[in-house]
Design a protein around this motif. Structure first.
Motif, mmCIF file in Angstrom:
data_model
loop_
_atom_site.group_PDB
_atom_site.id
_atom_site.type_symbol
_atom_site.label_atom_id
_atom_site.label_comp_id
_atom_site.label_asym_id
_atom_site.label_seq_id
_atom_site.Cartn_x
_atom_site.Cartn_y
_atom_site.Cartn_z
ATOM 1 N N VAL A 288 72.949 31.859 -13.190
ATOM 2 C CA VAL A 288 72.755 32.559 -11.931
ATOM 3 C C VAL A 288 72.084 31.696 -10.897
ATOM 4 O O VAL A 288 71.467 30.693 -11.202
ATOM 5 C CB VAL A 288 71.892 33.802 -12.178
ATOM 6 C CG1 VAL A 288 72.605 34.794 -13.054
ATOM 7 C CG2 VAL A 288 70.574 33.400 -12.799
ATOM 8 N N ARG A 289 72.210 32.165 -9.679
ATOM 9 C CA ARG A 289 71.547 31.437 -8.600
ATOM 10 C C ARG A 289 70.052 31.736 -8.605
ATOM 11 O O ARG A 289 69.244 30.899 -8.296
ATOM 12 C CB ARG A 289 72.176 31.776 -7.257
ATOM 13 C CG ARG A 289 72.292 33.262 -6.974
ATOM 14 C CD ARG A 289 73.198 33.556 -5.785
ATOM 15 N NE ARG A 289 73.536 34.960 -5.732
ATOM 16 C CZ ARG A 289 72.858 35.862 -5.057
ATOM 17 N NH1 ARG A 289 71.796 35.518 -4.362
ATOM 18 N NH2 ARG A 289 73.208 37.117 -5.071
ATOM 19 N N THR A 290 69.660 32.974 -8.951
ATOM 20 C CA THR A 290 68.247 33.334 -8.944
ATOM 21 C C THR A 290 67.962 34.192 -10.166
ATOM 22 O O THR A 290 68.063 35.404 -10.111
ATOM 23 C CB THR A 290 67.898 34.122 -7.676
ATOM 24 O OG1 THR A 290 68.385 33.409 -6.551
ATOM 25 C CG2 THR A 290 66.406 34.289 -7.546
ATOM 26 N N ALA A 291 67.639 33.593 -11.256
ATOM 27 C CA ALA A 291 67.356 34.369 -12.466
ATOM 28 C C ALA A 291 65.970 34.991 -12.349
ATOM 29 O O ALA A 291 64.991 34.302 -12.110
ATOM 30 C CB ALA A 291 67.424 33.470 -13.680
ATOM 31 N N GLU B 250 70.232 38.051 -12.356
ATOM 32 C CA GLU B 250 69.910 37.565 -11.030
ATOM 33 C C GLU B 250 69.773 38.724 -10.046
ATOM 34 O O GLU B 250 70.042 39.872 -10.391
ATOM 35 C CB GLU B 250 71.022 36.652 -10.545
ATOM 36 C CG GLU B 250 72.331 37.406 -10.364
ATOM 37 C CD GLU B 250 73.432 36.505 -9.838
ATOM 38 O OE1 GLU B 250 74.449 37.049 -9.376
ATOM 39 O OE2 GLU B 250 73.270 35.276 -9.876
#
Lengths: 587, 292
Positions: free
Chosen positions: B8-11, B36
């Motif tokens: 993911v881009r932002t876990a 995310e």
């Protein structure tokens, strides 16, 4: 997006320090302030819910009814009335217990435990909110207290209220609520609250089984009969301070138990343990204080007040009648004077010895078991011997006494009491009060004596009692005089005012003739009586002669019937049952 | 697919080796996930472990093994658990209500439990979430007077209180009519702050419509994690349309156009290959896992 082997994700701006697995301190700093505000926020919701709950409302109404019944039947003496108001608080407390249990078990009962468990407000915080929310029961408790106090004051209160006793009633309601919350945190079913409320009442229902001062350990003793018969407050009896402390301890302990079932943190549990350790000794200390005997000096003083009222009573002479009342009871004077003066105004001549109307504490109103608890048998015997020497125990032809606490504050019972006082004053006037008969002995019977209907007639004219209070029982009761059954008459209003004296047992014949006399103009009867007053007072002057002098026919007296319960008074019997012979009144 | 992770881009939420048993039943078995910001759909048959997983993510229950981390916080620590809850909105699968409360009073009460202690802010929050779920005109209604669908919307509304960073919705569209479902999709798509949202559902079309990520949970294990199109792609070349039923297919059903749709490895006679859907992909996975 691809599936990988489960490697750690990268932290990003705006996201907490995820990579190292630890949160910054700022994130986990749990503000006590937030928790406190949450507790207060919950309490602000729970309190109105409790205040507006149907259960609390029902408790207020039922408690109010109980207070009314208990106050309406007594003379408004504050040293007793405060406890009677507390009896209403017991009823309110029972319903508050049930309502608090419902609130504390609400989440579980409504299948919302999972949702509640996801909130930052912990179960402990919620429980604290419920406990603080018990403030919602306080207004109802204060309304009950205030309404009871207003009624007591309006009915002519004697003495002053005890803040400790009244406060204990409020604390009782709060303690009951705390117990309800403790139950609700463990048992969500509504029946648990009902059972809790009933268990709260159970000690009261069985308090008659307790001996000695154990009576005061129950949540609230409703009747407190003895208190209403004392001539004033008695220090240390009942032990109001100890009871207040006990209830406060119970409230604290219940709160601790409720929180202990919901709080998880070690520090919090430690704090609760400390609170519990404080609460238990407080309750124990309060119990010991309540079980302590009433101080000897106080009881000595009380016994003196009972045995020798003259040493403390205030006496007033009005219209040549002496009235002696305990301190604080002065406001009863006017209420006593009116019926006595009403009789005296119609009496052509008074007996030589002036009339005294006094107050006493009847020995039968003193229950040793509770009052003298903890004192030696020797001391109790001595006190009892003193008490038995109270003034009414001596026969007197010129005095009668009213039992403390039995004088009604108003309504039909007051009219009955006025009539009884007037009747006893009239009996004195016609010399029917016997100097030879102890109040505990069988009263004499003025069989076919004209002075009897005259006394009744005087009392009727002095007080004009309601007709319902003057009915006769149609020959249901009778006494045996010279082996002849004589139907007796007792005014239907009953022995209101609890008059102690050597009064005679009146007859149906006397009453019926008196009633016939009231149909004549008062002036005509007065004229007949005034002319030969001494003759009418003679015990040998018959009813028939009086009737003839007044020009009326002798009313027919109903024959004694063969059924009906006996009234249980000395010398009275149900017709058909054997009984002792009653003496005839003599001059 | 024992260890599946969304790259993911932002876990924000991470699940490592999560296991949970109920007696002899293994509800979760070594589940690994990272979630995310955005919406993640959780698909799976009844008993697959969805509700167990969500209740652990919501800190309501604890795993037998493995660990969860949300926003870098460990729910095993009491203080950190509370901090997670301060950022959490949760709609359990089966939610009762205080039926004698009014809608507004209930939300106000929940808002207090979410530590929104300022009265004005609480009132604003209640008004906001009521408008979001279209219940603003029922604010004064008793909950017992609401229909099932309205109660479900109320449940969603309480989860939205406080604009949570982590929104966990267990079958939020159950009981909603088609229009309400569409409004729900609109609502989730427009949530401010782009929270981590996990919703479990049996409605594959809900997943396809609003979830950028999807996780398929079968028999307590993650069998797929990816985008809806990737899930659909697992059935590529194995979704057919034909005029007749074919018993060799894993699953067959007659569609609204009166043609039979087949999911299977063998094309029926005269069948036409069709574009697979998320539902097709899910059914293929389920069949492969022995779920059917």
């Amino acid at each position: 997006m691809t599936a990988t082997g489960g490697g750690p994700a990268l932290p990003a701006a705006g996201t907490a320090a995820l990579a190292d697995g630890h949160a910054p301190a700022s994130l986990i700093a749990r503000s006590r302030d937030v928790r406190l505000r949450t507790v207060l926020g919950l309490a602000r919701v729970e309190a109105p819910l409790l205040a507006r709950s149907l259960l609390a409302l029902a408790g207020l109404i039922a408690g109010g009814a109980v207070v009314w019944v208990l106050i309406a039947t007594m003379q408004p003496l504050w040293w007793s009335a405060g406890w009677r108001i507390g009896a209403g608080q017991l009823i309110l407390g029972m319903t508050v217990l049930a309502a608090a249990q419902l609130a504390a078990g609400r989440a579980r009962r409504d299948s919302m435990t999972d949702l509640y468990a996801s909130f930052p407000a912990t179960a402990g915080t919620r429980t604290l909110g419920y406990l603080v929310g018990l403030a919602g029961a306080v207004p109802a408790s204060l309304v009950l207290l205030g309404a009871g106090a207003v009624v007591v004051q309006a009915r002519g209160a004697i003495g002053s209220p005890s803040v400790t006793v009244l406060a204990a009633g409020v604390v009782l309601v709060i303690a009951a609520g705390a117990v309800g919350i403790a139950i609700g945190t463990r048992f969500a079913h509504p029946l648990a609250g009902v059972i809790g409320a009933l268990l709260m009442f159970l000690p009261e229902a069985t308090s008659h089984l307790s001996s000695g001062a154990g009576l005061w350990l129950v949540p609230w003793d409703i009747l407190q009969n003895q208190l209403g018969n004392l001539p004033g407050p008695l220090a240390g009896y009942p032990p109001a301070g100890g009871h207040l402390l006990e209830l406060a301890g119970v409230a604290l302990l219940a709160g601790v138990v409720a929180l202990a079932m919901t709080v998880r943190g070690a520090w919090a549990r430690g704090g609760l343990a400390v609170a519990g350790v404080v609460a238990v000794p407080v309750i124990a200390f309060a119990a010991v204080a309540q079980l302590s005997p009433v101080p000897t000096t106080e009881l000595n003083h009380l016994v003196t007040e009972i045995a020798d009222p003259a040493s403390v009573q205030h006496c007033t002479t009005a219209n040549d009648v002496r009235y002696c009342l305990y301190p604080g009871f002065g406001r009863d004077l006017l209420s006593l004077e009116a019926p006595v003066d009403g009789v005296l105004a119609r009496v052509p001549a008074r007996p030589g010895q002036a009339l005294t109307v006094g107050q006493i504490v009847a020995p039968q109103d003193i229950t040793n078991e509770y009052l003298f608890y903890g004192h030696s048998q020797q001391q109790v015997t001595r006190w009892n011997a003193q008490i038995m020497r109270e003034p009414a125990s001596v026969p007197s032809a010129s005095a009668f006494y009213l039992s403390v606490g039995r004088w009604p504050a108003g309504g039909g019972r007051l009219a009955d009491a006025h009539f009884n006082v007037a009747l006893t004053a009239a009996e004195w006037a016609v010399r029917l009060l016997s100097p030879d008969t102890l109040p505990t002995e069988q009263p004499c019977v003025p069989v076919d004596q004209a002075r009897e209907p005259i006394a009744i007639w005087l009392a009727i004219l002095a007080t004009h009692p309601p007709a319902s209070g003057l009915q006769n029982d149609g020959g249901m009761t009778a006494v045996e005089v010279h082996n002849t059954l004589v139907p007796t008459w007792t005014n239907a209003g009953g022995p209101v005012g609890q008059i102690n004296g050597s009064a005679p047992q009146l007859t149906d014949a006397g009453y019926l003739l008196a009633k016939a006399m009231t149909s004549l103009p008062e002036q005509k009867v007065s004229q007949v009586l005034r002319g030969t007053w001494a003759t009418w007072l003679n015990e040998h002057t018959t009813d028939a002669r009086l009737a003839a002098a007044l020009g009326i026919r002798m009313p027919s007296v109903p024959k004694p019937s063969l059924a009906g319960p006996g009234p249980g008074q000395p010398g009275l019997k149900t017709v058909g049952q054997p009984g002792p012979q009653s003496p005839v009144c003599t001059s | 697919m024992d260890q599946m992770t969304l790259n993911v881009r932002t876990a924000v939420v991470r699940v490592d080796g999560l296991s949970r048993r109920y007696g002899a039943t293994r509800a979760l078995d070594q589940v690994d996930l990272t979630l995310e910001r955005g919406i993640t759909g959780l698909l799976g048959p009844n008993g697959a472990g969805k509700t167990t997983l969500l209740s652990i993510l919501a800190t309501v229950s604890e795993p037998d093994a493995g660990r969860v981390s949300a926003f870098g916080l460990d729910p095993r620590d009491a203080a950190e658990r509370v901090e997670i809850r301060r950022r959490l909105g949760y709609l359990p699968q089966e939610l009762g209500y205080h039926r004698h409360f009014t809608v507004a009073a209930f939300l106000d009460y929940v808002a207090i439990l979410k530590e929104i202690t300022d009265r004005r802010r609480r009132a604003e929050e209640v008004a906001r979430v009521l408008a979001a779920v279209g219940l603003e005109d029922r604010a004064r209604s008793r909950i017992r007077a609401l229909s099932g669908g309205m109660r479900q919307r109320l449940g969603i509304a309480q989860a939205l209180l406080g604009s949570p960073d982590l929104l966990i919705l267990d079958e939020p569209t159950a009981g909603l009519d088609p229009e309400q479902r569409l409004r729900f999709r609109e609502l989730l798509s427009g949530l401010p702050g782009d929270p981590v949202t996990v919703l479990s559902t049996h409605q594959a079309d809900d997943i396809a419509a609003i979830c950028p990520q999807v996780v398929v949970l079968l028999q307590g294990q993650v069998h797929f994690a990816g985008t809806p199109s990737e899930l659909a792609a697992t059935a590529a070349g194995r979704a057919w349309a034909a005029g007749e039923r074919d018993d060799r297919a894993h699953l067959s059903w007659r569609g609204g156009d009166n043609r039979w749709r087949h999911i299977g490895d063998h094309p029926p006679a005269g069948a036409e290959l069709v574009s697979p859907t998320v539902e097709d992909g899910y059914l293929m996975l389920s069949h492969a896992a022995g779920g059917r």
